[in-house]
Design a protein around this motif. Structure first.
Motif, short mmCIF file in Angstrom:
data_model
loop_
_atom_site.label_atom_id
_atom_site.label_comp_id
_atom_site.label_asym_id
_atom_site.label_seq_id
_atom_site.Cartn_x
_atom_site.Cartn_y
_atom_site.Cartn_z
N GLY A 219 -20.80 -106.02 -9.80
CA GLY A 219 -21.72 -105.59 -10.85
C GLY A 219 -21.24 -104.35 -11.57
N ALA A 220 -21.40 -104.34 -12.88
CA ALA A 220 -21.01 -103.19 -13.69
C ALA A 220 -22.00 -102.05 -13.51
CB ALA A 220 -20.94 -103.59 -15.16
N GLY A 221 -21.54 -100.85 -13.90
CA GLY A 221 -22.39 -99.67 -13.82
C GLY A 221 -22.58 -99.05 -15.20
N PHE A 222 -23.74 -98.43 -15.42
CA PHE A 222 -24.04 -97.75 -16.67
C PHE A 222 -24.55 -96.35 -16.37
CE2 PHE A 222 -23.99 -102.08 -18.03
CZ PHE A 222 -23.57 -102.06 -19.34
N SER A 223 -24.19 -95.41 -17.22
CA SER A 223 -24.64 -94.03 -17.06
C SER A 223 -24.99 -93.45 -18.42
CB SER A 223 -23.56 -93.18 -16.39
OG SER A 223 -24.00 -91.84 -16.23
N THR A 224 -26.16 -92.84 -18.49
CA THR A 224 -26.56 -92.08 -19.68
C THR A 224 -26.71 -90.63 -19.26
OG1 THR A 224 -27.76 -93.96 -20.61
CG2 THR A 224 -28.30 -91.80 -21.48
N GLN A 225 -26.18 -89.72 -20.06
CA GLN A 225 -26.24 -88.31 -19.69
C GLN A 225 -26.73 -87.46 -20.85
OE1 GLN A 225 -22.65 -87.11 -17.59
NE2 GLN A 225 -22.57 -89.05 -16.50
N ILE A 226 -27.46 -86.42 -20.49
CA ILE A 226 -28.11 -85.54 -21.47
C ILE A 226 -27.60 -84.11 -21.23
CG2 ILE A 226 -30.31 -84.74 -22.40
CD1 ILE A 226 -31.55 -87.19 -20.82
N ALA A 227 -27.17 -83.46 -22.29
CA ALA A 227 -26.62 -82.11 -22.18
C ALA A 227 -27.31 -81.18 -23.15
CB ALA A 227 -25.12 -82.11 -22.45
N ASP A 228 -27.65 -79.99 -22.68
CA ASP A 228 -28.10 -78.89 -23.54
C ASP A 228 -27.04 -77.79 -23.49
OD1 ASP A 228 -30.42 -80.30 -23.91
OD2 ASP A 228 -31.69 -78.97 -22.71
N VAL A 229 -26.63 -77.30 -24.66
CA VAL A 229 -25.60 -76.26 -24.71
C VAL A 229 -26.04 -75.12 -25.61
CG1 VAL A 229 -23.79 -78.01 -24.40
CG2 VAL A 229 -24.32 -77.16 -26.70
N GLU A 230 -25.37 -74.01 -25.41
CA GLU A 230 -25.47 -72.88 -26.34
C GLU A 230 -24.05 -72.47 -26.70
OE1 GLU A 230 -28.45 -69.72 -25.79
OE2 GLU A 230 -26.74 -68.34 -25.74
N VAL A 231 -23.78 -72.30 -28.00
CA VAL A 231 -22.44 -71.96 -28.47
C VAL A 231 -22.48 -70.58 -29.10
CG1 VAL A 231 -20.50 -72.63 -29.91
CG2 VAL A 231 -21.95 -74.40 -28.90
N ASP A 232 -21.66 -69.69 -28.60
CA ASP A 232 -21.55 -68.35 -29.18
C ASP A 232 -20.78 -68.46 -30.50
OD1 ASP A 232 -20.68 -65.74 -29.89
OD2 ASP A 232 -20.91 -65.07 -27.81
N PRO A 233 -21.40 -68.16 -31.63
CA PRO A 233 -20.72 -68.36 -32.92
C PRO A 233 -19.56 -67.41 -33.15
CG PRO A 233 -22.84 -67.26 -33.25
CD PRO A 233 -22.77 -67.65 -31.79
N GLU A 234 -19.49 -66.32 -32.39
CA GLU A 234 -18.41 -65.35 -32.59
C GLU A 234 -17.20 -65.65 -31.71
OE1 GLU A 234 -20.03 -61.49 -31.94
OE2 GLU A 234 -21.18 -61.48 -33.81
N THR A 235 -17.43 -66.19 -30.52
CA THR A 235 -16.32 -66.44 -29.59
C THR A 235 -16.02 -67.92 -29.40
OG1 THR A 235 -17.72 -66.53 -27.61
CG2 THR A 235 -16.95 -64.36 -28.32
N GLY A 236 -16.95 -68.81 -29.75
CA GLY A 236 -16.76 -70.23 -29.52
C GLY A 236 -17.04 -70.67 -28.09
N LYS A 237 -17.49 -69.77 -27.25
CA LYS A 237 -17.76 -70.11 -25.86
C LYS A 237 -18.98 -71.02 -25.77
CE LYS A 237 -18.62 -68.08 -21.28
NZ LYS A 237 -19.76 -68.94 -20.95
N VAL A 238 -18.82 -72.09 -24.97
CA VAL A 238 -19.91 -73.04 -24.75
C VAL A 238 -20.52 -72.79 -23.38
CG1 VAL A 238 -20.54 -75.48 -24.52
CG2 VAL A 238 -18.81 -74.78 -26.21
#
Length: 745
Positions: free
Chosen positions: A596-615
């Protein structure tokens, strides 16, 4: 999130501790580098400093003359090559005419100490004729590119090419009429994506100890995902009878596909035979990065079209996968994964397997799938946005159903992808609002086909009613426990009655490698069949003792019974079996042709620093169909572990080369992997859509969760910044460039 216990099971679905847990946390478990034999020597492999060079000469005399050195071996100590595949495997063990990557093995030394072996290796004189190197997949495809293999021709639909090429193969998958499908589309999106080579990042290095008996039997203790695969590799390269090679798998300190392939076992065997002493080789960490099989770096050109009502009309993709020094990239599975979740009427996929001056690639958890999923799921997100649709609603509208034909030509069997998407849509995280600026919310969905394959399991009944279970499948992630739990369920006995262990190639039946999310599924079926046979044998023994027909003997909840007054518990009957026909044991060997096949759905919340690009990852949820969770705690661990590795692909990991093809980050200081400081507590939602062809409904679990993270995070980054990343890893420099803060790096 806890899964609700299925009332039809007594053992399956329980959160039991791992059988191997205590030994591992107390340091008693024996891993590959821990093995020590009397009189053992230490081996070291000399490797090329050049990415591409012709070998003019190798002089080992100074190394052999050093006191304390017992053996030196090169390609000359290997039997002659046969087929092309055999020659590639032979040359990847020890280079014969050319070296094709930095780290390519040239010679090996066995000496009294590790330091002495390394000193002797430095005395080996190698004359190289340095050749131009190529590490970029598109550059390698050009007509004027340096050729790695003069006899390689492209295999394609047109047959075998006429001139030398670095393109080992080109395939095409075609469904319907893509041109017509795009003509019907109201919205079309397309993009080129670049993804880096990524290493599995296991903590334990490859290690092997080889020893020869006086009668010519070779025994190899090794850290591997498949003892029989190592045996077959050694037999193939050393031209030995299978009966003269025994492979003993040790505990495995991480693998993720990277230990499907043998890297130092043959070298250790050659040294041990020449030295007439046991030899151990443990790869230093830089050598692991340089000379074992990472994933493919790849480039994708993808185009998708949809109608205003949201239905996808056509897809098109070109996939360019780096194979490393020898052909065999996972471009085929990448093509299958890309569009696998969706019902697509028209599609064309062209895949290219391209050799480059890097280590030959190997499997890495859902091989080839993670970068392919990134390329497609970011476009799916963009299509949904342009159509004004909720990302999950768009995916639900276009999702495949059982019986649908995929673009790659396969047909979906029993699948739970829609249930996974609906569970993700219903979970609190998907509906939760963001709380600050520069934050974004992203989702991605993925399909992985899983695998079945060959497995063996033996159950032996002891006189006190306990049982020994021996499986031929190497335990990477606690599968001794999940296999024993399935046996206990079938036997209707408490799991503490069963003591599982992993055998070697001399005392168990054949098993394929522990890979492809197959072990709990396929070896579990073998354990169930062995358990059913044990019950049948025990019923026959009870019938003989009671002098009744065997069909009159019933078994339920650990008790045999007949008539109204004949009763044996399993343990009571076990006490008598030796005296009533001998011991009871059963071996089951299977070849699971369906899974049997497998399925995965994933949800991500991020914050991106607009000055450094850090996620910064703020929140992360994995929703996955597992069929039936045999042990929910272990299932959650697989979901969290796979997602964490996918987060590494997304934000941190990738090989960096200079213009000479030399890797610049061959250590864990410069090659960054995510740590506990980089990853939030990953929430899990277990969905159970039982696979009907497994007795308990099990599906493979380990691979699907690594697929969606890069796309989910990229889609979240878009909502935080307004720019869509098209490169993995999504480093701060890449994001700043996309946002226009810095120039092109």
């Amino acid at each position: 999130m806890s899964t609700q216990k299925n009332a039809q099971f007594n053992v399956v679905g329980e959160r039991l501790p791992r059988y191997d847990g205590a030994d591992k946390v107390t340091g008693k478990a024996i891993f590959g580098p821990d093995v020590a034999l009397p009189g053992m020597l230490h081996g070291f492999v000399l490797r090329s400093p050049h990415a591409h060079a012709r070998l003019r000469s190798i002089n080992t005399s100074r190394a052999e003359a050093l006191q304390g050195v017992y053996a030196v071996v090169t390609a000359a100590d290997l039997p002659p090559a046969g087929s092309t595949d055999h020659r590639y495997a032979r040359d990847n063990t020890f280079a014969s005419d050319k070296v094709l990557y930095v780290g390519h093995a040239v010679a090996a030394v066995a000496a009294r100490t590790q330091a002495l072996a390394e000193e002797a290796a430095r005395l080996i004189e190698v004359e190289y004729e340095v050749l131009p190197a190529v590490t970029d997949v598109l550059a390698a495809m050009q007509d004027d590119a340096p050729i790695l293999h003069e006899d390689m021709r492209t295999h394609s639909l047109a047959g075998r090419g006429e001139k030398p090429s670095n393109v080992a193969s080109h395939f095409q998958q075609l469904k319907g009429d893509p041109a017509h499908g795009f003509a019907e589309a109201d919205v079309i999106v397309e993009r080129e994506c670049h993804t880096a080579t990524v290493h599995q990042g296991y903590i334990e290095s490859h290690a092997a100890v080889a020893t020869w008996s006086d009668d010519g039997v070779l025994t190899v203790y090794t850290t591997t995902q498949g003892s029989f695969a190592v045996r077959d590799h050694i037999v193939w390269l050393l031209d030995l009878p299978m009966s003269q090679v025994r492979v003993v798998p040790t505990e495995v300190g991480g693998a993720f596909g990277g230990k499907n392939t043998s890297y130092v076992d043959v070298a250790a065997a050659l040294l041990a035979r020449k030295a007439r002493r046991p030899v151990k080789i443990t790869m230093p960490r830089p050598d692991v990065f340089l000379a074992t099989g990472p994933s493919s770096g790849a480039i994708f050109r993808v185009k998708m079209g949809a109608k205003r009502d949201g239905h996808i009309t056509a897809v098109q993709a070109e996939l360019f996968y780096e194979a490393g020094a020898y052909p065999g990239s996972p471009v085929g599975s990448g093509a299958t994964v890309m569009f696998g979740p969706y019902a697509i009427p028209n599609g064309q996929v062209d895949g290219y397997d391209v050799v480059t001056n890097g280590p030959r690639v190997s499997s890495y958890r859902a091989p080839g799938g993670t970068p392919g999923n990134f390329a497609v799921e970011t476009l799916v997100d963009e299509l949904a946005e342009k159509l004004g649709m909720d990302p999950i609603e768009f995916r639900l509208l276009n999702h495949a159903h059982e019986g649908d034909e995929r673009v790659d030509g396969g047909t979906h069997g029993s699948i739970g992808g829609i249930e996974v998407l609906k569970a993700a849509q219903a979970c609190e995280h998907y509906r939760a609002p963001l709380t600050g600026p520069n934050q974004g919310h992203g989702v991605a969905h993925a399909f992985w086909g899983n695998w079945g394959g060959r497995s063996s399991c033996t159950l032996s009944v002891n006189g006190d009613g306990s049982m020994n279970l021996v499986t031929s499948s190497v335990d990477l992630s606690g599968t001794r426990t999940t296999i024993a739990m399935q046996a206990a369920e079938a036997l209707e006995l408490p799991p503490e009655r069963i003591r599982p262990s992993v055998g070697d190639t001399d005392n168990t039946g054949y098993a394929d490698v522990s890979a492809g999310s197959r072990t709990t599924y396929a070896t579990g079926i073998a354990a169930i069949q062995a358990a059913e046979d044990v019950i049948a044998q025990m019923r026959a023994r009870a019938a003989a003792l009671w002098d009744v027909p065997v069909e009159n003997v019933a078994y339920a909840n650990g008790v045999f019974s007949a008539a109204s007054d004949l009763r044996f518990t399993f343990a009571e009957l076990a006490e008598q079996v030796t005296g009533s026909g001998g011991s009871v044991s059963s071996m089951a060997n299977i070849d699971a042709a369906e899974w049997g096949a497998g399925f995965s759905t994933q949800i991500a919340d991020v914050e991106v620093d607009p000055e450094t690009g850090k996620v910064t990852l703020l929140r992360y949820t994995v929703v996955q169909d597992v069929g039936q969770a045999v042990n929910p705690t272990m299932v959650e661990g697989q979901m969290q572990g796979g997602a964490t590795q996918g987060i590494g692909w997304a934000l941190y990991e990738g090989y960096a080369y200079n213009e000479k093809g030399q890797m610049l980050n061959a250590n864990f200081l410069d090659y960054k992997i995510p740590t506990a400081l980089d990853v939030p507590m990953i929430e899990t939602v277990i969905v159970e859509v039982p696979y009907p062809k497994h007795p308990f409904g099990v599906r493979g679990v380990g691979e699907p969760p690594i697929l969606p993270p890069p796309a989910a995070i990229a889609n979240a980054i878009y909502r935080a910044t307004g720019v869509r990343p098209d490169r993995l890893p999504m480093t701060p420099a890449h994001l700043l460039e996309k946002m226009g803060v810095i120039g092109d790096w």
